[in-house]
Design a protein around this motif. Sequence first.
Motif, PDB file in Angstrom:
ATOM      1  N   LEU A 100      -0.783  21.550-105.648  1.00  0.00           N
ATOM      2  CA  LEU A 100       0.213  20.497-105.828  1.00  0.00           C
ATOM      3  C   LEU A 100      -0.063  19.680-107.083  1.00  0.00           C
TER       4      LEU A 100
ATOM      5  N   PHE B 220      -1.370  16.336 -92.148  1.00  0.00           N
ATOM      6  CA  PHE B 220      -1.450  16.266 -93.601  1.00  0.00           C
ATOM      7  C   PHE B 220      -2.686  16.961 -94.155  1.00  0.00           C
TER       8      PHE B 220
ATOM      9  N   ILE C 288       3.179  26.083-101.082  1.00  0.00           N
ATOM     10  CA  ILE C 288       2.332  25.553-100.013  1.00  0.00           C
ATOM     11  C   ILE C 288       3.035  25.650 -98.665  1.00  0.00           C
TER      12      ILE C 288
ATOM     13  N   GLU D 141       5.389  17.569 -94.061  1.00  0.00           N
ATOM     14  CA  GLU D 141       4.216  16.962 -94.667  1.00  0.00           C
ATOM     15  C   GLU D 141       4.187  17.199 -96.171  1.00  0.00           C
ATOM     16  N   VAL D 142       4.490  18.429 -96.568  1.00  0.00           N
ATOM     17  CA  VAL D 142       4.421  18.777 -97.989  1.00  0.00           C
ATOM     18  C   VAL D 142       5.429  17.969 -98.797  1.00  0.00           C
TER      19      VAL D 142
ATOM     20  N   THR E 227       1.561  27.178 -95.223  1.00  0.00           N
ATOM     21  CA  THR E 227       1.156  26.272 -94.144  1.00  0.00           C
ATOM     22  C   THR E 227       2.220  26.069 -93.074  1.00  0.00           C
TER      23      THR E 227
ATOM     24  N   VAL F 280      -1.838  19.890 -96.216  1.00  0.00           N
ATOM     25  CA  VAL F 280      -1.499  19.597 -97.604  1.00  0.00           C
ATOM     26  C   VAL F 280      -2.757  19.336 -98.411  1.00  0.00           C
TER      27      VAL F 280
ATOM     28  N   ALA G  37       5.176  23.015-104.204  1.00  0.00           N
ATOM     29  CA  ALA G  37       5.370  22.612-102.810  1.00  0.00           C
ATOM     30  C   ALA G  37       5.944  23.752-101.983  1.00  0.00           C
TER      31      ALA G  37
END
Length: 223
Positions: free
Chosen positions: A17, A7, A181, A190-191, A185, A10, A178
């Motif tokens: 976010l 995480f 991201i 996780e997102v 990543t 994130v 999201a």
Amino acid sequence: MGYVWDFFAVARNADILLAGLGQTMLLSVCGIAVGVAIGGVLAAMRLSGRRTLSWPALAFTEFYRNTPPLVHFFWFFYGLPMAFGLTLPPFAAALAALGVQSAAFFAEVFRGGILSVETGQWEAGRALGMGRARLMRRIILPQAARRMAAPFVERSFELVKTTTLAAALAFHETIYSAMVIVTQTYRPLEVYTVVAGLFFVVLFSASQLAEWLEARGRRAGAR
């Protein structure tokens, strides 16, 4: 091997976010405001007793209640430029789609709340010599408002969740943020878990506040 959760990926992009969440809340508030305004007019048209007003309002509400919201998003964003040469930015297109569909549902919430007030209340007001406007303001609407509260809050929550469809228009709300991201990543689990958590916190907190306000309203009405 089991999946290794991370995480921190994130957390390093939390600003993206949170900015998306802010846009979601802005779109939600504006969508509710537009929906309430148009829905109030539609409810008044349905209750007017005049076919020239009630039938167009009925057609509007039935159409938007029974068609997919994503179609409306696409229509306002892609259809208007093709059909009429009118181009809307993503926020305006999403707001228009949310506003008209939520108006159809809010109209039924308002109409149902008003019709739920017993006939005797209307007759008592008329017996006191009240006109329709005063009767609505002093007797009907205060009672109807308490009965509308629960379905109104539920419909508002649905609107907040429907804002996620604006990602299809490249509007930078929570889901679109999201997606950005995830491309950076490669951590979709996780997102999107964090996104679910954010929506839960926002909507659960709002539901608790709504319940508190409703309970307070009931106590005030009892007094």
